[in-house]
Design a protein around this motif. Sequence first.
Motif, short mmCIF file in Angstrom:
data_model
loop_
_atom_site.label_atom_id
_atom_site.label_comp_id
_atom_site.label_asym_id
_atom_site.label_seq_id
_atom_site.Cartn_x
_atom_site.Cartn_y
_atom_site.Cartn_z
N LEU A 288 -41.17 32.80 -14.00
CA LEU A 288 -40.52 31.51 -13.77
C LEU A 288 -39.20 31.65 -12.99
CD1 LEU A 288 -41.16 29.74 -17.20
CD2 LEU A 288 -42.37 29.38 -15.06
N GLU A 289 -38.61 32.83 -13.08
CA GLU A 289 -37.35 33.08 -12.35
C GLU A 289 -37.55 33.12 -10.84
OE1 GLU A 289 -35.68 36.90 -13.37
OE2 GLU A 289 -35.17 36.19 -15.38
N LYS A 290 -38.75 33.48 -10.44
CA LYS A 290 -39.01 33.72 -9.02
C LYS A 290 -39.12 32.39 -8.25
CE LYS A 290 -40.72 36.34 -5.58
NZ LYS A 290 -39.91 37.27 -4.83
N ASP A 291 -38.31 32.27 -7.20
CA ASP A 291 -38.34 31.03 -6.40
C ASP A 291 -39.40 31.09 -5.31
OD1 ASP A 291 -36.25 29.79 -7.70
OD2 ASP A 291 -34.75 30.90 -6.52
N GLY A 292 -39.78 29.93 -4.84
CA GLY A 292 -40.60 29.82 -3.64
C GLY A 292 -42.06 30.17 -3.81
N ILE A 293 -42.56 30.21 -5.06
CA ILE A 293 -43.98 30.53 -5.27
C ILE A 293 -44.75 29.21 -5.43
CG2 ILE A 293 -45.64 31.73 -6.79
CD1 ILE A 293 -43.80 33.75 -5.55
N LYS A 294 -45.93 29.14 -4.82
CA LYS A 294 -46.75 27.92 -4.90
C LYS A 294 -47.04 27.56 -6.36
CE LYS A 294 -49.48 28.75 -0.78
NZ LYS A 294 -50.34 29.79 -0.32
N VAL A 295 -47.04 26.25 -6.62
CA VAL A 295 -47.24 25.80 -7.99
C VAL A 295 -48.59 26.29 -8.54
CG1 VAL A 295 -48.14 23.49 -7.38
CG2 VAL A 295 -47.03 23.84 -9.58
N GLU A 296 -49.65 26.35 -7.68
CA GLU A 296 -50.96 26.77 -8.21
C GLU A 296 -50.95 28.25 -8.63
OE1 GLU A 296 -50.55 25.60 -5.09
OE2 GLU A 296 -51.96 26.50 -3.67
N SER A 297 -50.03 29.04 -8.05
CA SER A 297 -49.95 30.43 -8.48
C SER A 297 -49.15 30.55 -9.78
CB SER A 297 -49.28 31.29 -7.40
OG SER A 297 -50.18 31.48 -6.34
N VAL A 298 -48.00 29.86 -9.83
CA VAL A 298 -47.17 29.96 -11.04
C VAL A 298 -47.91 29.34 -12.23
CG1 VAL A 298 -45.00 29.32 -12.13
CG2 VAL A 298 -45.03 29.96 -9.74
N GLU A 299 -48.40 28.11 -12.05
CA GLU A 299 -49.11 27.44 -13.16
C GLU A 299 -50.36 28.23 -13.53
OE1 GLU A 299 -51.85 25.52 -15.37
OE2 GLU A 299 -52.33 25.60 -13.24
N GLY A 300 -51.11 28.69 -12.51
CA GLY A 300 -52.34 29.44 -12.77
C GLY A 300 -52.05 30.67 -13.61
N PHE A 301 -50.97 31.34 -13.31
CA PHE A 301 -50.64 32.57 -14.03
C PHE A 301 -50.12 32.26 -15.45
CE2 PHE A 301 -48.13 36.28 -15.17
CZ PHE A 301 -49.10 37.25 -15.01
N VAL A 302 -49.23 31.27 -15.53
CA VAL A 302 -48.70 30.87 -16.85
C VAL A 302 -49.86 30.44 -17.77
CG1 VAL A 302 -47.37 29.05 -18.02
CG2 VAL A 302 -46.37 30.27 -16.08
N ARG A 303 -50.84 29.73 -17.18
CA ARG A 303 -51.99 29.27 -17.97
C ARG A 303 -52.75 30.45 -18.60
NH1 ARG A 303 -56.34 27.77 -14.52
NH2 ARG A 303 -54.74 26.73 -13.32
N GLN A 304 -52.84 31.55 -17.88
CA GLN A 304 -53.57 32.71 -18.42
C GLN A 304 -52.87 33.27 -19.66
OE1 GLN A 304 -56.48 33.00 -16.96
NE2 GLN A 304 -55.66 31.50 -15.54
N ILE A 305 -51.54 33.34 -19.58
CA ILE A 305 -50.81 34.01 -20.68
C ILE A 305 -50.46 33.04 -21.81
CG2 ILE A 305 -48.70 35.32 -21.24
CD1 ILE A 305 -49.35 36.97 -19.00
N LEU A 306 -49.86 31.90 -21.44
CA LEU A 306 -49.44 30.94 -22.48
C LEU A 306 -50.65 30.16 -23.01
CD1 LEU A 306 -46.92 29.55 -23.83
CD2 LEU A 306 -47.05 27.86 -21.99
N GLY A 307 -51.64 29.95 -22.13
CA GLY A 307 -52.83 29.20 -22.51
C GLY A 307 -53.92 30.12 -23.05
N TRP A 308 -54.65 30.74 -22.15
CA TRP A 308 -55.85 31.49 -22.55
C TRP A 308 -55.58 32.57 -23.58
CZ3 TRP A 308 -60.46 29.84 -22.52
CH2 TRP A 308 -60.89 28.94 -21.54
N ARG A 309 -54.57 33.41 -23.31
CA ARG A 309 -54.36 34.57 -24.20
C ARG A 309 -54.03 34.12 -25.63
NH1 ARG A 309 -50.32 38.48 -25.55
NH2 ARG A 309 -51.22 40.57 -25.61
N GLU A 310 -53.15 33.11 -25.75
CA GLU A 310 -52.75 32.64 -27.08
C GLU A 310 -53.91 31.91 -27.77
OE1 GLU A 310 -49.61 32.98 -28.57
OE2 GLU A 310 -48.98 34.26 -26.90
N TYR A 311 -54.63 31.12 -26.98
CA TYR A 311 -55.76 30.35 -27.52
C TYR A 311 -56.87 31.28 -28.03
CZ TYR A 311 -60.09 27.60 -26.95
OH TYR A 311 -61.32 27.01 -27.11
N ILE A 312 -57.15 32.33 -27.24
CA ILE A 312 -58.19 33.30 -27.62
C ILE A 312 -57.82 33.97 -28.95
CG2 ILE A 312 -59.00 35.64 -26.96
CD1 ILE A 312 -60.52 33.57 -25.36
N ARG A 313 -56.55 34.34 -29.07
CA ARG A 313 -56.12 34.98 -30.33
C ARG A 313 -56.25 34.00 -31.50
NH1 ARG A 313 -50.83 35.49 -33.16
NH2 ARG A 313 -50.91 37.40 -34.42
#
Length: 506
Positions: A288-313
């Motif tokens: 999230l600290e990194k500037d200038g990254i496309k929203v689909e990359s930041v959101e897509g990546f956050v979704r994997q960790i905050l979403g999928w990984r936590e949900y799977i557990r």
Amino acid sequence: MTNNLCVILGDQLSSNISSLKNFKKNQDKILMMEVFNEATYANHHKKKLVLVFSAMRHFAKELQEKGVSVTYSKINKSQDNFTKELSSQCKKIQPKRIVITHPGEYRVLQEIKKWEKVLKIPVSIVDDDRFFCTIDEFKKWTEGRKELRMESFYQMMRKKYQILIDNNGKPKGGKWNYDIKNRKSLPKNHPDVPKPLQHKPDDITKQVIAEVKKKFPKHFGDLEPFWFAVTHEQAKKSLNDFIKNRLSMFGPYEDAMAQEESFLYHSVLSMYLNIGLLEPKQIINKVLEKDGIKVESVEGFVRQILGWREYIRGIYWYTMPKYSKTNYFDAKNKLPKFYWTGNTEMNCIKNCIEQTIKESYAHHIQRLMITGNFALIAGIKPEEVCEWYLSVYADAYEWVELPNTHGMTLYADGGVLGSKPYAASGNYINKMSDYCKDCKYDVKQKEGDDACPFNYLYWNFFLKNQKKLEKNPRLWTVFSNIKKMSQEKKSQIRNNSKKFLIQISK
Ligand SMILES: Cc1cc2nc3c(=O)[nH]c(=O)nc-3n(C[C@H](O)[C@H](O)[C@H](O)COP(=O)(O)OP(=O)(O)OC[C@H]3O[C@@H](n4cnc5c(N)ncnc54)[C@H](O)[C@@H]3O)c2cc1C
Ligand code: SF4
């Protein structure tokens, strides 16, 4: 006499692990154990064994250098398990209490629960607070819900942690999920993708490599070259490298596959995250600290960790132990031998398995849409598929592997996790990869010996499981096509599939 003996398992290598929260250097001790049972309960890839043992030894050294008393048992006796090793250490150390962070796997929790009785010492199991969502919080979230879908869990987590949320409480960029922008295939002349950072083995790692070579020669996969991070510092460098060189393209090419690109724009961090060399919160904050990254990359990546990984557990602990026995389609076929060798003429599978043998890594779409999709439509027994995924990947632990296999990939749970099976024909694989152009089979052909096996197995799967699936609204198109199919065509599909499945079972 020692007050607390804090036991740290091989996937609990975090400096701030909860079992050490009240640790007192002058009264308490740490115990770390490499045990034979853990190394052999699955046919673990040799690189996975090196990763875990080397990271454990480095962590023990780090703690000892800080003046902490660490007893470390290296792998030696062939009959060892945690309980045996712990009881022999307790006789020497004589602790008043054992403290351990909640383990990742149900199997290990059952073993720990017996310790008090066997050792006659009080045992405290403390929550693993490295996750965003506790096991209890997930259970609460399930209450009163008809469906336990990842998307609503993910939105709840975004709101709770105020991640990618604007000042009006709305998702940044206007949408919760940019999945639709995560589906590009790699163009033909795409430049080479920057590879994940490779770390040179030091003396400790070299020693572990030699031990694994000697003690586990029959285990799956190539042992060398070994380049994984084995310390927190190295894993942090791998994280920074991903953010600098691959994160920006993570979103658009998240679902792409390419023969010459084993890692594409994926982070290749799960193996570090799952043993504690990195923390989920640390990764998300850095991204999230990194500037200038496309929203689909930041959101897509956050979704994997905050979403999928936590949900799977959450799903794992909510449904175990029943979940591991699920087999909704009553799939009975044996796992073909080529899963262990890569020896098949289906180029997509051959490529993914050969890469797995070499790297102990395949990205999500390779796992889900190639090896997983094939296992689903070929009707392979879930327990054998599970055993394979648990063995071959460096990041594989049951809490994350099982729901991904039984739920997401095989739909063996009957829809607890997914709203429909992820079955796909050769057309999808051809669209998202460059595998088909070098394959013996013809992806355009639907029938006959030269036809892509994914094509007829796909229809065979739906014909076979029609009663269980035809009412699913998400499969309306599939079953309206089946309704239009002639009996002759259906027989052809069944015959082709039968012949092929017999051939691969030998
Ligand atoms: C059949 C099957 C088995 C799997 N087994 C495992 C496993 O044993 N261990 C494991 O960590 N992941 C597993 N996954 C999920 C996913 O494929 C891997 O987490 C991912 O490929 C790891 O590569 P990466 O670090 O480059 O991930 P990226 O694509 O860069 O994603 C970032 C991170 O998000 C997390 N993540 C992404 N997808 C998932 C998911 N579906 N479930 C949980 N976490 C996810 C991982 O921690 C990953 O490091 C499995 C998926 C399938 C379909
Ligand atoms: S033709 Fe079929 S088997 Fe061959 S690579 Fe393509 S999808 Fe795989």
